[in-house]
Design a protein around this motif. Structure first.
Motif, PDB file in Angstrom:
ATOM      1  N   ALA A  49     -57.124 -68.450 108.784  1.00 26.66           N
ATOM      2  CA  ALA A  49     -58.573 -68.698 108.821  1.00 26.66           C
ATOM      3  C   ALA A  49     -59.397 -67.407 108.754  1.00 26.66           C
ATOM      4  O   ALA A  49     -60.331 -67.310 107.951  1.00 26.66           O
ATOM      5  N   GLY A  57     -63.584 -67.227 101.087  1.00 28.00           N
ATOM      6  CA  GLY A  57     -63.071 -68.504 100.569  1.00 28.00           C
ATOM      7  C   GLY A  57     -63.292 -69.627 101.556  1.00 28.00           C
ATOM      8  O   GLY A  57     -63.901 -69.444 102.611  1.00 28.00           O
ATOM      9  N   MET A  59     -61.517 -73.054 103.648  1.00 30.04           N
ATOM     10  CA  MET A  59     -60.257 -73.586 104.161  1.00 30.04           C
ATOM     11  C   MET A  59     -60.556 -74.922 104.816  1.00 30.04           C
ATOM     12  O   MET A  59     -61.292 -74.980 105.798  1.00 30.04           O
ATOM     13  N   THR A  60     -60.046 -75.995 104.237  1.00 27.04           N
ATOM     14  CA  THR A  60     -60.330 -77.325 104.779  1.00 27.04           C
ATOM     15  C   THR A  60     -59.025 -78.065 105.014  1.00 27.04           C
ATOM     16  O   THR A  60     -57.995 -77.751 104.416  1.00 27.04           O
ATOM     17  N   PHE A  61     -59.106 -79.056 105.876  1.00 32.89           N
ATOM     18  CA  PHE A  61     -57.906 -79.785 106.282  1.00 32.89           C
ATOM     19  C   PHE A  61     -58.070 -81.279 106.008  1.00 32.89           C
ATOM     20  O   PHE A  61     -59.105 -81.857 106.312  1.00 32.89           O
ATOM     21  N   SER A  62     -57.045 -81.861 105.405  1.00 31.40           N
ATOM     22  CA  SER A  62     -57.018 -83.312 105.234  1.00 31.40           C
ATOM     23  C   SER A  62     -56.055 -83.868 106.274  1.00 31.40           C
ATOM     24  O   SER A  62     -54.843 -83.682 106.158  1.00 31.40           O
ATOM     25  N   ALA A  65     -53.436 -86.509 104.994  1.00 31.00           N
ATOM     26  CA  ALA A  65     -52.370 -85.993 104.136  1.00 31.00           C
ATOM     27  C   ALA A  65     -51.603 -84.871 104.832  1.00 31.00           C
ATOM     28  O   ALA A  65     -50.522 -84.516 104.396  1.00 31.00           O
ATOM     29  N   VAL A  67     -52.507 -81.745 104.959  1.00 29.84           N
ATOM     30  CA  VAL A  67     -52.486 -80.632 104.009  1.00 29.84           C
ATOM     31  C   VAL A  67     -53.727 -79.764 104.201  1.00 29.84           C
ATOM     32  O   VAL A  67     -54.836 -80.269 104.354  1.00 29.84           O
ATOM     33  N   TRP A  68     -53.536 -78.441 104.193  1.00 23.60           N
ATOM     34  CA  TRP A  68     -54.643 -77.491 104.205  1.00 23.60           C
ATOM     35  C   TRP A  68     -54.948 -77.086 102.769  1.00 23.60           C
ATOM     36  O   TRP A  68     -54.039 -76.801 101.998  1.00 23.60           O
ATOM     37  N   LEU A  76     -57.148 -73.087  93.770  1.00 23.87           N
ATOM     38  CA  LEU A  76     -56.920 -73.988  94.902  1.00 23.87           C
ATOM     39  C   LEU A  76     -55.443 -73.953  95.271  1.00 23.87           C
ATOM     40  O   LEU A  76     -54.572 -74.165  94.422  1.00 23.87           O
ATOM     41  N   GLN A  78     -52.768 -75.637  98.069  1.00 21.62           N
ATOM     42  CA  GLN A  78     -52.604 -76.663  99.109  1.00 21.62           C
ATOM     43  C   GLN A  78     -51.286 -76.412  99.827  1.00 21.62           C
ATOM     44  O   GLN A  78     -50.227 -76.357  99.186  1.00 21.62           O
ATOM     45  N   ALA A  80     -48.910 -77.231 103.534  1.00 21.73           N
ATOM     46  CA  ALA A  80     -48.734 -78.098 104.698  1.00 21.73           C
ATOM     47  C   ALA A  80     -47.822 -77.385 105.685  1.00 21.73           C
ATOM     48  O   ALA A  80     -46.833 -76.770 105.276  1.00 21.73           O
ATOM     49  N   THR A 104     -55.923 -71.813 115.022  1.00 19.83           N
ATOM     50  CA  THR A 104     -57.101 -71.995 114.160  1.00 19.83           C
ATOM     51  C   THR A 104     -56.741 -72.675 112.855  1.00 19.83           C
ATOM     52  O   THR A 104     -57.519 -72.642 111.905  1.00 19.83           O
ATOM     53  N   GLY A 105     -55.593 -73.280 112.774  1.00 24.02           N
ATOM     54  CA  GLY A 105     -55.252 -74.036 111.570  1.00 24.02           C
ATOM     55  C   GLY A 105     -53.833 -73.827 111.130  1.00 24.02           C
ATOM     56  O   GLY A 105     -52.942 -74.571 111.512  1.00 24.02           O
TER      57      GLY A 105
ATOM     58  N   ALA B  39     -64.436 -71.086 110.305  1.00 24.85           N
ATOM     59  CA  ALA B  39     -63.004 -70.840 110.103  1.00 24.85           C
ATOM     60  C   ALA B  39     -62.329 -72.085 109.568  1.00 24.85           C
ATOM     61  O   ALA B  39     -61.518 -72.038 108.661  1.00 24.85           O
ATOM     62  N   THR B  40     -62.656 -73.215 110.102  1.00 25.12           N
ATOM     63  CA  THR B  40     -62.061 -74.448 109.625  1.00 25.12           C
ATOM     64  C   THR B  40     -63.121 -75.535 109.653  1.00 25.12           C
ATOM     65  O   THR B  40     -64.095 -75.443 110.388  1.00 25.12           O
ATOM     66  N   ILE B  41     -62.906 -76.518 108.858  1.00 22.37           N
ATOM     67  CA  ILE B  41     -63.814 -77.663 108.902  1.00 22.37           C
ATOM     68  C   ILE B  41     -63.043 -78.806 109.532  1.00 22.37           C
ATOM     69  O   ILE B  41     -62.022 -79.240 108.999  1.00 22.37           O
ATOM     70  N   ASP B  78     -56.150 -88.439  98.252  1.00 21.12           N
ATOM     71  CA  ASP B  78     -54.966 -88.216  99.091  1.00 21.12           C
ATOM     72  C   ASP B  78     -54.902 -89.205 100.253  1.00 21.12           C
ATOM     73  O   ASP B  78     -53.842 -89.753 100.568  1.00 21.12           O
ATOM     74  N   GLN B  82     -52.200 -92.150 100.961  1.00 22.39           N
ATOM     75  CA  GLN B  82     -51.533 -92.251 102.256  1.00 22.39           C
ATOM     76  C   GLN B  82     -51.575 -93.692 102.769  1.00 22.39           C
ATOM     77  O   GLN B  82     -50.569 -94.228 103.224  1.00 22.39           O
ATOM     78  N   VAL B 109     -48.899 -85.661 101.409  1.00 20.01           N
ATOM     79  CA  VAL B 109     -49.414 -86.054 100.092  1.00 20.01           C
ATOM     80  C   VAL B 109     -50.198 -84.866  99.530  1.00 20.01           C
ATOM     81  O   VAL B 109     -51.053 -84.311 100.216  1.00 20.01           O
ATOM     82  N   PHE B 110     -49.855 -84.459  98.325  1.00 17.55           N
ATOM     83  CA  PHE B 110     -50.638 -83.441  97.637  1.00 17.55           C
ATOM     84  C   PHE B 110     -51.272 -84.093  96.414  1.00 17.55           C
ATOM     85  O   PHE B 110     -50.621 -84.882  95.741  1.00 17.55           O
ATOM     86  N   GLN B 113     -55.087 -80.340  91.003  1.00 15.17           N
ATOM     87  CA  GLN B 113     -56.333 -80.318  90.244  1.00 15.17           C
ATOM     88  C   GLN B 113     -56.239 -81.161  88.980  1.00 15.17           C
ATOM     89  O   GLN B 113     -57.232 -81.645  88.478  1.00 15.17           O
TER      90      GLN B 113
END
Lengths: 477, 186
Positions: A49, A57, A59-62, A65, A67-68, A76, A78, A80, A104-105, B39-41, B78, B82, B109-110, B113
């Motif tokens: 992070a 840049g 940095m987001t998290f799903s 999934a 996955v970061w 991009l 991705q 995990a 932090t991630g 830092a993160t969302i 994604d 899932q 799951v990826f 693009q």
């Protein structure tokens, strides 16, 4: 009372010191474009992070999934936690050290950071006392991944080497045959090396700073280009006039009438389906293949087996043998299995090209290369495309006819349940340059059918039916 | 309040603040950009509307049969995938067979693009056999995802790795596109 206060304060300070010593890791300083940041390290990994913040840049998290997503500009990545596979700009890459979950991630090793993240963003790490500078430019001498694609046209073969990044190369022809592609400050590495399916390009060998291309006899380099977007090297090979020096002597593995290649499915440790203890698909397919060989030889055909004993053979080697022998037909024999025990019957498959996304991509690439080799014309060089399409269509059409002929005889002679002719992207049929089918003679998971499949009489009738189907096809072709 | 007690309380608060600083604010001290860039969302779950989806399960004829189900389907590819895979893993409700003949879990799951999806499942504990098993597993997953999302191709991964094939027949080394040949007709 004062003693109590002092005691409490000493205890508190000692607690903090213990906490720092045991629970909190040291930090590493990173510098980039005049800014600096300190990132925590966790064992041998560093928090991503703060570094993404330093680079500007996102940095987001799903959560669903797991996955970061790390993004900078149009790039991009991705990743995990605890997974070696990462997706870099849509391409799957296998990393040595998987990322791990952090406060932090996600945290990664410095090697991972340098090779997979910073290299993608166009940076690399340089050390200074107590930390690292993130500087522009991909590190020289790093690995460049290569994904080779070959396409045999009528008189030429195009070899496309898709590159993971731009490189400078030169090409040298080797007097003994073949050529070497020399990489400037980069080490080529072939992604998922598999045998090439080309009559003119035999193999690729990656070495330190070079990639050796082994070519068939009398085949030479006609042209080569470095192209971008995507980065790739395109080489075109074809027949070259004989040189005054004698050609190297090569052992001709087979010389005679073009054989029919019979492939008994599975073998060795790969047992295939197991009907009951001791009843293995690999034994059944070999038995039927031997009977089929006899039946075909009795009809005057030349036959070769991909295996004639209980040995393991790579799927791609089986088709490669048929291609090398320039076989008339390729017949792969299998017995099926299903979790639904009532499913029974025989079916015959031939190759399906449109099921794999990469085939469409490969065709697009071939299209692109043809356009490139044809100059700036938007229509490019249509002749090679037409030849390519014709060759592919012809093999598929013939495979379809062969499948219908074999399935027809199986249905007529054996009173099996007709499961019909189907298409699927089977590995063993991929790249066959002759009519090729995979015959599933029945289900070992169905008790009644298993009993029949294990009977020598039924095995002989299966072999005779397939031989008749082959005869129908060859007689009518 | 007794002055000594106040002293002790102050010391305690100071220690607590020091601990909090060490624990939460020690990393990422880059003042020029730190405040601008989160830092993160944190993931924010959004309620998804229920939609009808088509799930494909193997039937006794060795073909894939559709089973319609109402599920909350998110918009993002994604998370949508899932949900679909979890529904498939939960199994059929209409007498069809499971798509995956072992107790599998979805690992990740990826979605790339290029709109190609990569589905990472736990691998089979014992080797599977038969092209039928391989075809039903593969196209049950691939076709279900492609029929209900906007992804263009699906590659299956097992235990985080690419596998050239699962039972020695089907080419699983590359992403696969929709194959209607194994879906039962009306």
């Amino acid at each position: 009372m004062r003693r109590t206060v002092v005691f409490i304060l000493v205890f508190a300070v000692a607690s903090v010191v213990v906490c720092v010593a045991q629970g909190l890791p040291p930090t590493l300083e990173f510098r980039h474009q005049g800014l600096r940041i300190e990132a925590d390290t966790l064992r041998d990994r560093v928090e991503m992070a703060p570094i993404m913040s330093l680079l500007g840049g996102e940095m987001t998290f799903s959560a669903s999934a797991g996955v970061w997503a790390l993004s900078l500009g149009e790039n991009l990545i991705q990743i995990a936690p605890d997974r070696r596979l990462i997706l870099v700009n849509g391409e799957l890459v296998e990393a040595q050290d998987p990322p791990m979950t952090s406060p932090t991630g996600v945290a990664v090793t410095l090697a991972f950071l340098d090779r997979h993240i910073l290299a993608t963003f166009g940076f690399h790490l340089e050390t200074f006392t107590g930390g690292y500078s993130i500087v522009p430019g991909v590190r020289f001498g790093d690995t460049v991944s290569i994904r080779p694609i070959t396409a045999d046209f009528g008189a030429t073969t195009t070899l496309v080497l898709a590159l993971s990044r731009a490189v400078s190369v030169s090409v040298e022809e080797i007097p003994e045959g073949g050529l070497a592609i020399l990489f400037e400050n980069a080490s080529p590495q072939i992604d998922a090396p598999t045998p090439l399916r080309s009559r003119r390009v035999r193999s690729l060998t990656a070495g330190s700073g070079r990639l050796d291309v082994d070519l068939a006899i009398d085949v030479g380099l006609l042209s080569w280009n470095i192209l971008t977007n995507p980065d790739r090297i395109v080489l075109e090979f074809g027949r070259v006039p004989p040189t005054p020096t004698p050609a190297p002597v090569r052992v001709v593995e087979y010389s005679g009438p073009a054989p029919i290649v019979i492939d008994p499915g599975h073998g060795g440790d790969d047992t295939g389906a197991i009907g009951a203890p001791g009843q293995m698909e690999k034994d059944l397919t070999l038995t039927i293949a031997r009977r089929l060989t006899q039946a075909l030889r009795a009809r005057g055909y030349t036959v070769r087996l991909t295996r004639n004993s209980d040995i393991e053979r790579a799927l791609t080697d089986r088709t490669a043998l048929a291609n090398r022998l320039e076989a008339r037909l390729f017949i792969s024999l299998h017995a099926n299995s299903s979790t639904i025990s009532s499913v029974r019957g025989a079916e015959t498959y031939y190759m399906s090209l449109d099921d794999r996304a990469s085939d469409a991509a490969a065709q697009s690439t071939a299209d692109l290369e043809n356009r490139a080799s044809g100059g700036s014309s938007a229509t490019g060089s249509p002749l090679d495309l037409i030849l390519w399409d014709m060759a592919q269509s012809e093999v598929l059409n013939e495979s379809s006819r062969l499948a219908l002929a074999v399935q027809g005889r199986l249905n007529a002679l054996l009173n099996l349940r007709d499961r019909g002719v189907k298409q699927a992207p089977f590995v063993v049929l991929t790249g066959a340059t002759m009519p090729a089918v995979l015959v599933e003679v029945g289900f070992l998971s169905n008790k009644a059918e298993r009993d029949r499949l294990l009977s020598p009489d039924h095995q002989q009738r299966l072999a005779d039916a397939i031989a008749l189907g082959i005869g129908d096809f060859l007689g009518g072709s | 309040m007794n002055r000594r007690v106040l002293w002790i309380v102050c010391a305690g608060v100071a220690v607590a603040l020091l601990l909090a600083w060490l624990l939460f604010f020690r990393s990422g001290r880059m003042t020029p950009v730190e405040e601008d860039l989160p830092a993160t969302i944190a993931p924010t779950p959004t309620p998804a509307p229920k939609q009808q989806v088509v799930l494909l399960f193997p039937g006794r004829d060795g073909l894939l049969h559709p089973e319609l189900r109402q599920v909350s389907l998110p918009k993002e590819s994604d998370t949508r995938i899932q949900v679909l895979v979890e529904e498939l893993l939960a199994g059929p409700t209409s007498g069809l067979a499971p798509v995956i003949p072992y107790s599998a879990e979805l690992r990740a799951v990826f979605v790339g693009q290029n709109n190609q999806a990569y589905i990472d499942l736990t691998g089979p504990p014992e080797p599977l056999d038969g092209s039928m098993t391989e075809l039903m597993l593969t196209y049950g997953l691939v076709n279900t995802i492609l029929l209900n999302t906007e992804v263009t191709a699906v590659q299956l991964l097992f235990d985080g790795s690419q596998r050239p094939t699962l039972t020695g027949h089907l080419d699983l080394s590359r992403p696969l596109v929709l194959n209607k040949r194994f879906i039962s007709g009306p």
